[in-house]
Write a protein that holds these residues in place. Structure first.
Motif, short mmCIF file in Angstrom:
data_model
loop_
_atom_site.label_atom_id
_atom_site.label_comp_id
_atom_site.label_asym_id
_atom_site.label_seq_id
_atom_site.Cartn_x
_atom_site.Cartn_y
_atom_site.Cartn_z
N ALA A 1 0.82 -1.21 0.00
CA ALA A 1 0.00 0.00 0.00
C ALA A 1 0.86 1.26 0.00
CB ALA A 1 -0.93 -0.01 1.22
N ALA A 2 1.95 1.24 0.79
CA ALA A 2 2.80 2.42 0.89
C ALA A 2 3.51 2.72 -0.43
CB ALA A 2 3.82 2.24 2.01
N THR A 3 4.10 1.68 -1.02
CA THR A 3 4.83 1.89 -2.28
C THR A 3 3.89 2.16 -3.45
OG1 THR A 3 4.89 -0.50 -2.66
CG2 THR A 3 6.79 0.51 -1.57
N GLY A 4 2.65 1.72 -3.33
CA GLY A 4 1.68 1.98 -4.39
C GLY A 4 0.94 3.29 -4.21
N PHE B 1 1.95 10.80 5.42
CA PHE B 1 3.41 10.87 5.42
C PHE B 1 4.01 9.70 4.65
CE2 PHE B 1 7.44 9.43 7.24
CZ PHE B 1 8.22 10.55 7.04
N LEU B 2 3.54 8.50 4.93
CA LEU B 2 4.09 7.31 4.27
C LEU B 2 3.83 7.33 2.77
CD1 LEU B 2 3.06 4.65 6.94
CD2 LEU B 2 5.39 5.40 6.42
N ALA B 3 2.65 7.75 2.39
CA ALA B 3 2.34 7.81 0.96
C ALA B 3 3.20 8.86 0.26
CB ALA B 3 0.86 8.13 0.76
N ALA B 4 3.48 9.96 0.97
CA ALA B 4 4.28 11.04 0.38
C ALA B 4 5.73 10.62 0.14
CB ALA B 4 4.22 12.28 1.27
N ILE B 5 6.34 9.94 1.12
CA ILE B 5 7.75 9.57 0.96
C ILE B 5 7.91 8.42 -0.03
CG2 ILE B 5 8.34 10.34 3.28
CD1 ILE B 5 8.50 7.41 4.12
N ALA B 6 6.80 7.74 -0.36
CA ALA B 6 6.90 6.64 -1.32
C ALA B 6 6.80 7.12 -2.76
CB ALA B 6 5.80 5.62 -1.06
N THR B 7 6.46 8.41 -2.97
CA THR B 7 6.39 8.95 -4.32
C THR B 7 7.79 9.18 -4.87
OG1 THR B 7 6.38 11.25 -3.57
CG2 THR B 7 4.23 10.13 -3.74
N GLU B 8 7.89 9.42 -6.15
CA GLU B 8 9.21 9.64 -6.76
C GLU B 8 9.89 10.86 -6.15
OE1 GLU B 8 11.26 10.37 -11.17
OE2 GLU B 8 9.12 9.91 -10.99
N ILE C 1 6.84 13.04 16.75
CA ILE C 1 6.05 11.82 16.57
C ILE C 1 4.74 12.18 15.87
CG2 ILE C 1 4.80 9.99 17.78
CD1 ILE C 1 6.90 10.16 19.98
N LEU C 2 4.44 11.47 14.79
CA LEU C 2 3.18 11.68 14.08
C LEU C 2 2.10 10.84 14.74
CD1 LEU C 2 4.33 11.58 10.33
CD2 LEU C 2 4.11 13.55 11.84
N GLU C 3 0.92 11.40 14.87
CA GLU C 3 -0.18 10.70 15.52
C GLU C 3 -1.41 10.72 14.64
OE1 GLU C 3 -0.68 12.74 19.20
OE2 GLU C 3 1.00 11.74 20.17
N GLY C 4 -2.16 9.61 14.69
CA GLY C 4 -3.41 9.53 13.95
C GLY C 4 -3.23 8.90 12.58
N SER C 5 -4.20 8.09 12.18
CA SER C 5 -4.07 7.32 10.94
C SER C 5 -3.95 8.20 9.71
CB SER C 5 -5.27 6.38 10.79
OG SER C 5 -6.49 7.10 10.84
N ARG C 6 -4.64 9.32 9.67
CA ARG C 6 -4.57 10.16 8.48
C ARG C 6 -3.19 10.79 8.32
NH1 ARG C 6 -8.03 11.60 4.92
NH2 ARG C 6 -9.73 10.68 6.12
N ASN C 7 -2.64 11.30 9.40
CA ASN C 7 -1.31 11.93 9.34
C ASN C 7 -0.24 10.91 8.98
OD1 ASN C 7 -2.25 14.48 10.04
ND2 ASN C 7 -1.99 14.10 12.24
N VAL C 8 -0.30 9.73 9.60
CA VAL C 8 0.71 8.71 9.34
C VAL C 8 0.61 8.20 7.91
CG1 VAL C 8 1.48 6.38 9.95
CG2 VAL C 8 0.90 8.02 11.75
N ALA C 9 -0.61 7.94 7.45
CA ALA C 9 -0.80 7.45 6.09
C ALA C 9 -0.34 8.48 5.06
CB ALA C 9 -2.27 7.09 5.85
#
Length: 304
Positions: free
Chosen positions: A178-181, A221-228, A211-219
């Motif tokens: 999910a993160a890499t996609g 961040f992870l989705a952003a760093i997985a982009t090119e 520290i990041l808290e909450g599913s929206r913030n964490v998701a």
């Protein structure tokens, strides 16, 4: 014979020092110092080499922990323990795997050096209160009190996690997919509502300074760093070539499934998940190059 006797107990000494310090590099330094002390005595005069070497290692580790605690207070961003790659057979031994879990080591950071040493010796290695008392130069009643206080503290703060390794690996695989996609909805579905992300870049690699808290913030961040663009910024932060291909592997990190990212054969990030009830409760992201450079080597020994 001196070196042979020392090496018989080296893995145990590394294991004790690592759990007290949360740093494989510091543990190696402590064991090296223990060797210098061992080489200056006549081993024939030591009735129990194992107990003697553990005592020396423990006290050296306590002294070092007292010194580095102040440094960790001024660390850039959150401080996380130095991860180790553990062999699969270690992960299958619950008592060994549990005692090196990153989530536990994070909690141990909140103990005093003496409490931490007593907890490690008692809970991870099964030394008796009397043995520990002799090792740290305290009375047995005091050791019992330290052990009880440390155990209660850990019990209150240690996160609960799924013990089924197959389940944890399956969640880890879906998390990576999910993160890499860039699948934000997929990530959100895997994260507990109160999930936290703790990133350790040490000011030397890209990671959140808080520290990041909450599913929206964490998701997000992870989705952003997985982009090119996110990958490029990360490579820039660690000084890696922008053309480097990033390899991703799920392997055993601190006794459980973890994600190791490498660029041109060099480990650049380690991710460890705390999974409970099939949902991700905590994401540990360690990118400080000082802490992960050693991971390009062979798996850690069983006791480490």
């Amino acid at each position: 014979m001196t070196a042979e006797r020392f090496n018989e107990h080296r893995d145990l000494m590394i294991g004790v020092a690592y759990r007290i310090l949360g740093s494989a590099a510091d543990a190696e330094d402590v064991v090296q110092e223990a060797w210098l002390r061992w080489s200056e005595i006549d081993p024939a005069e030591v009735g129990n080499p194992r107990a003697y070497l553990v005592r020396v290692t423990t006290n050296l580790a306590i002294d070092r922990l007292r010194k580095v605690k102040s440094l960790r207070e001024t660390y850039v961003g959150p401080w996380l323990p130095e991860p180790i790659i553990t062999a699969p057979d270690v992960a299958e031994q619950a008592e060994v795997a549990d005692s090196v879990e990153l989530a536990l080591l994070v909690v141990l950071e909140t103990l005093s050096p003496l409490e931490r040493a007593v907890f490690v010796l008692r809970e991870a290695f099964g030394f008796s209160h009397a043995e520990i008392a002799e090792m740290i130069g305290r009375g047995e009643p005091a050791v019992r009190q330290l052990a009880r206080r440390a155990r209660d503290h850990v019990r209150e703060r240690r996160p609960r996690f799924d013990v089924d390794r197959a389940r944890r690996r399956e969640v880890t695989e879906r998390f990576i997919g999910a993160a890499t996609g860039g699948d934000l909805d997929g990530l959100m579905a895997m994260l507990a509502a109160e999930v936290t992300l703790v990133g350790d870049g040490g000011g030397k690699a890209r990671a959140p300074l808080r520290i990041l808290e909450g599913s929206r913030n964490v998701a997000a961040f992870l989705a952003a760093i997985a982009t090119e663009d996110g990958v490029i910024r990360f490579l820039q932060s660690i000084g890696a070539p922008l053309t480097a291909d990033i390899d991703m592997e799920i392997t055993d990190v601190n006794g459980g499934p973890g994600v190791v990212l490498s660029a041109e054969g060099r480990v650049i990030t380690v991710i460890s998940l705390v999974i409970s009830g099939g949902l991700i409760e905590t994401v540990y992201l360690i990118a400080n190059p000082d802490k992960i450079a050693r991971l390009s080597g062979p798996p850690a020994d069983e006791e480490a």
